[in-house]
Design a protein around this motif. Structure first.
Motif, PDB file in Angstrom:
ATOM      1  N   GLN A  52       0.743  -1.024  -0.082  1.00 21.10           N
ATOM      2  CA  GLN A  52      -0.008   0.065  -0.010  1.00 21.10           C
ATOM      3  C   GLN A  52       0.891   1.389  -0.119  1.00 21.10           C
ATOM      4  N   ARG A  53       0.600   2.078  -0.758  1.00 17.55           N
ATOM      5  CA  ARG A  53       1.349   3.524  -1.008  1.00 17.55           C
ATOM      6  C   ARG A  53       0.411   4.629  -1.005  1.00 17.55           C
ATOM      7  N   CYS A  54       0.901   5.547   0.162  1.00 15.39           N
ATOM      8  CA  CYS A  54       0.136   6.860  -0.020  1.00 15.39           C
ATOM      9  C   CYS A  54       0.582   7.646  -1.082  1.00 15.39           C
ATOM     10  N   PRO A  55      -0.223   8.822  -1.230  1.00 13.33           N
ATOM     11  CA  PRO A  55       0.140   9.906  -2.484  1.00 13.33           C
ATOM     12  C   PRO A  55       1.507  10.342  -2.519  1.00 13.33           C
ATOM     13  N   THR A  56       2.170  10.602  -1.333  1.00  9.35           N
ATOM     14  CA  THR A  56       3.356  10.934  -1.344  1.00  9.35           C
ATOM     15  C   THR A  56       4.313  10.062  -1.687  1.00  9.35           C
ATOM     16  N   CYS A  57       4.339   8.785  -1.264  1.00 11.19           N
ATOM     17  CA  CYS A  57       5.214   7.610  -1.640  1.00 11.19           C
ATOM     18  C   CYS A  57       5.251   7.443  -3.095  1.00 11.19           C
ATOM     19  N   ILE A  58       3.861   7.457  -3.693  1.00 14.05           N
ATOM     20  CA  ILE A  58       3.778   7.644  -4.960  1.00 14.05           C
ATOM     21  C   ILE A  58       4.596   8.497  -5.892  1.00 14.05           C
ATOM     22  N   ALA A  59       4.492   9.666  -5.265  1.00 14.49           N
ATOM     23  CA  ALA A  59       5.113  11.008  -5.770  1.00 14.49           C
ATOM     24  C   ALA A  59       6.749  10.538  -5.732  1.00 14.49           C
ATOM     25  N   ILE A  60       7.201  10.171  -4.766  1.00 17.63           N
ATOM     26  CA  ILE A  60       8.495   9.735  -4.615  1.00 17.63           C
ATOM     27  C   ILE A  60       9.017   8.903  -5.768  1.00 17.63           C
ATOM     28  N   GLY A  61       8.177   7.933  -5.993  1.00 19.09           N
ATOM     29  CA  GLY A  61       8.645   6.925  -7.032  1.00 19.09           C
ATOM     30  C   GLY A  61       8.368   7.374  -8.406  1.00 19.09           C
ATOM     31  N   GLU A 117      30.819   0.511  -2.074  1.00 19.36           N
ATOM     32  CA  GLU A 117      29.240   1.091  -2.034  1.00 19.36           C
ATOM     33  C   GLU A 117      29.388   2.275  -0.892  1.00 19.36           C
ATOM     34  N   LYS A 118      28.854   3.347  -1.450  1.00 19.87           N
ATOM     35  CA  LYS A 118      28.485   4.440  -0.574  1.00 19.87           C
ATOM     36  C   LYS A 118      26.923   4.670  -0.674  1.00 19.87           C
ATOM     37  N   ARG A 119      26.360   5.032   0.565  1.00 19.01           N
ATOM     38  CA  ARG A 119      24.755   5.113   0.519  1.00 19.01           C
ATOM     39  C   ARG A 119      24.487   6.557   1.155  1.00 19.01           C
ATOM     40  N   TYR A 120      23.312   6.973   0.613  1.00 18.76           N
ATOM     41  CA  TYR A 120      22.812   8.114   0.880  1.00 18.76           C
ATOM     42  C   TYR A 120      21.401   8.014   0.957  1.00 18.76           C
ATOM     43  N   ASP A 121      20.792   8.413   2.403  1.00 16.14           N
ATOM     44  CA  ASP A 121      19.481   8.410   2.400  1.00 16.14           C
ATOM     45  C   ASP A 121      18.703   9.476   2.182  1.00 16.14           C
ATOM     46  N   MET A 122      17.855   9.676   1.142  1.00 12.50           N
ATOM     47  CA  MET A 122      16.996  10.774   0.876  1.00 12.50           C
ATOM     48  C   MET A 122      15.912  10.740   1.074  1.00 12.50           C
ATOM     49  N   THR A 123      15.350   9.696   2.068  1.00 14.32           N
ATOM     50  CA  THR A 123      13.896   9.557   2.337  1.00 14.32           C
ATOM     51  C   THR A 123      13.233  10.561   2.943  1.00 14.32           C
ATOM     52  N   ARG A 124      13.799  11.207   4.057  1.00 13.20           N
ATOM     53  CA  ARG A 124      13.302  12.472   4.674  1.00 13.20           C
ATOM     54  C   ARG A 124      13.027  13.699   3.602  1.00 13.20           C
ATOM     55  N   PHE A 125      13.814  13.985   2.796  1.00  8.25           N
ATOM     56  CA  PHE A 125      13.991  14.856   1.726  1.00  8.25           C
ATOM     57  C   PHE A 125      12.787  14.552   0.867  1.00  8.25           C
ATOM     58  N   GLY A 126      12.767  13.468   0.625  1.00 11.31           N
ATOM     59  CA  GLY A 126      11.706  12.987  -0.574  1.00 11.31           C
ATOM     60  C   GLY A 126      10.352  13.220   0.168  1.00 11.31           C
ATOM     61  N   PHE A 127      10.013  12.839   1.318  1.00 12.08           N
ATOM     62  CA  PHE A 127       8.882  12.916   1.977  1.00 12.08           C
ATOM     63  C   PHE A 127       8.341  14.585   2.254  1.00 12.08           C
ATOM     64  N   GLU A 128       9.433  15.527   2.488  1.00 11.23           N
ATOM     65  CA  GLU A 128       9.352  16.710   2.474  1.00 11.23           C
ATOM     66  C   GLU A 128       8.890  17.338   1.110  1.00 11.23           C
ATOM     67  N   ASN A 129       9.447  17.009   0.221  1.00 12.78           N
ATOM     68  CA  ASN A 129       9.247  17.622  -1.275  1.00 12.78           C
ATOM     69  C   ASN A 129       8.474  17.104  -2.228  1.00 12.78           C
ATOM     70  N   ALA A 130       8.741  15.818  -2.498  1.00 12.55           N
ATOM     71  CA  ALA A 130       8.129  15.175  -3.802  1.00 12.55           C
ATOM     72  C   ALA A 130       6.762  15.351  -4.175  1.00 12.55           C
ATOM     73  N   ARG A 131       6.072  15.634  -3.280  1.00 12.24           N
ATOM     74  CA  ARG A 131       4.644  15.813  -3.521  1.00 12.24           C
ATOM     75  C   ARG A 131       4.348  17.406  -3.416  1.00 12.24           C
ATOM     76  N   PHE A 137      12.254  18.927  -5.304  1.00 10.81           N
ATOM     77  CA  PHE A 137      12.705  17.424  -4.991  1.00 10.81           C
ATOM     78  C   PHE A 137      13.459  16.853  -6.243  1.00 10.81           C
ATOM     79  N   ARG A 138      12.960  17.207  -7.492  1.00 10.24           N
ATOM     80  CA  ARG A 138      13.614  16.830  -8.553  1.00 10.24           C
ATOM     81  C   ARG A 138      15.139  17.392  -8.738  1.00 10.24           C
ATOM     82  N   THR A 139      15.080  18.700  -8.321  1.00 12.90           N
ATOM     83  CA  THR A 139      16.557  19.363  -8.664  1.00 12.90           C
ATOM     84  C   THR A 139      17.271  18.645  -7.572  1.00 12.90           C
ATOM     85  N   GLY A 140      16.985  18.633  -6.426  1.00 11.45           N
ATOM     86  CA  GLY A 140      17.866  17.799  -5.395  1.00 11.45           C
ATOM     87  C   GLY A 140      18.294  16.344  -5.606  1.00 11.45           C
ATOM     88  N   LEU A 141      17.338  15.919  -6.000  1.00 12.50           N
ATOM     89  CA  LEU A 141      17.675  14.365  -6.517  1.00 12.50           C
ATOM     90  C   LEU A 141      18.852  14.271  -7.717  1.00 12.50           C
TER      91      LEU A 141
END
Length: 150
Positions: A52-61, A117-131, A137-141
């Motif tokens: 199940q995905r909320c509208p913000t999750c869908i926007a991130i994807g 491998e080097k990882r960077y977590d963009m989860t918080r940034f995604g939830f704050e901006n994708a929708r 969001f697009r520029t930051g990514l």
């Protein structure tokens, strides 16, 4: 000049051994090619989600795959940038999520360089901006992918 049975066997054995040496030398060349490809930088955009995905999750994807495919089409074709959608409600997705300690919708960038491998977590940034602030969001990514490609 007649050759004996023993001489014929020696010639056949020598021929087979020579062919084996040539074929084995091909394997070492393949390893060199593989080692060179390990040194190539690869950036992966990993979008984790559940069934199940909320509208913000869908926007991130949706925005993530759009940025990857439109802004990095050349790098995608070259295998330098990859987008991976991972459903954590599936056994395979759960296995990958465990590797990243992910238990809910998340967005990660990974950089593979010199086999590390080097990882960077963009989860918080995604939830704050994708929708709500799609352009940010697009520029930051995009900027983070560019940074990881260096």
């Amino acid at each position: 000049m007649k050759t004996s049975n023993t001489q014929m066997k020696k010639i056949c054995l020598l021929t087979i051994m020579t062919l084996m040496c040539f074929s084995l030398s091909g394997f070492s060349q393949k390893k060199v090619i593989t080692k060179k490809s390990v040194n190539k930088t690869v950036v992966e955009v990993l979008y984790f989600h559940g069934k199940q995905r909320c509208p913000t999750c869908i926007a991130i994807g949706d925005n993530s795959i759009d940025v990857v495919n439109k802004d990095f089409a050349k790098q995608v074709k070259a295998g330098q940038v990859k987008f991976k959608e991972i459903d954590i409600s599936t056994p395979k997705g759960e296995e990958i999520a465990d590797k990243y300690s992910v238990s809910w919708s998340s967005l990660y960038l990974t950089q593979w360089k010199n086999g590390k491998e080097k990882r960077y977590d963009m989860t918080r940034f995604g939830f704050e901006n994708a929708r709500s602030n799609t352009q940010a969001f697009r520029t930051g990514l995009k900027n983070k992918i560019i940074q990881f490609l260096k």
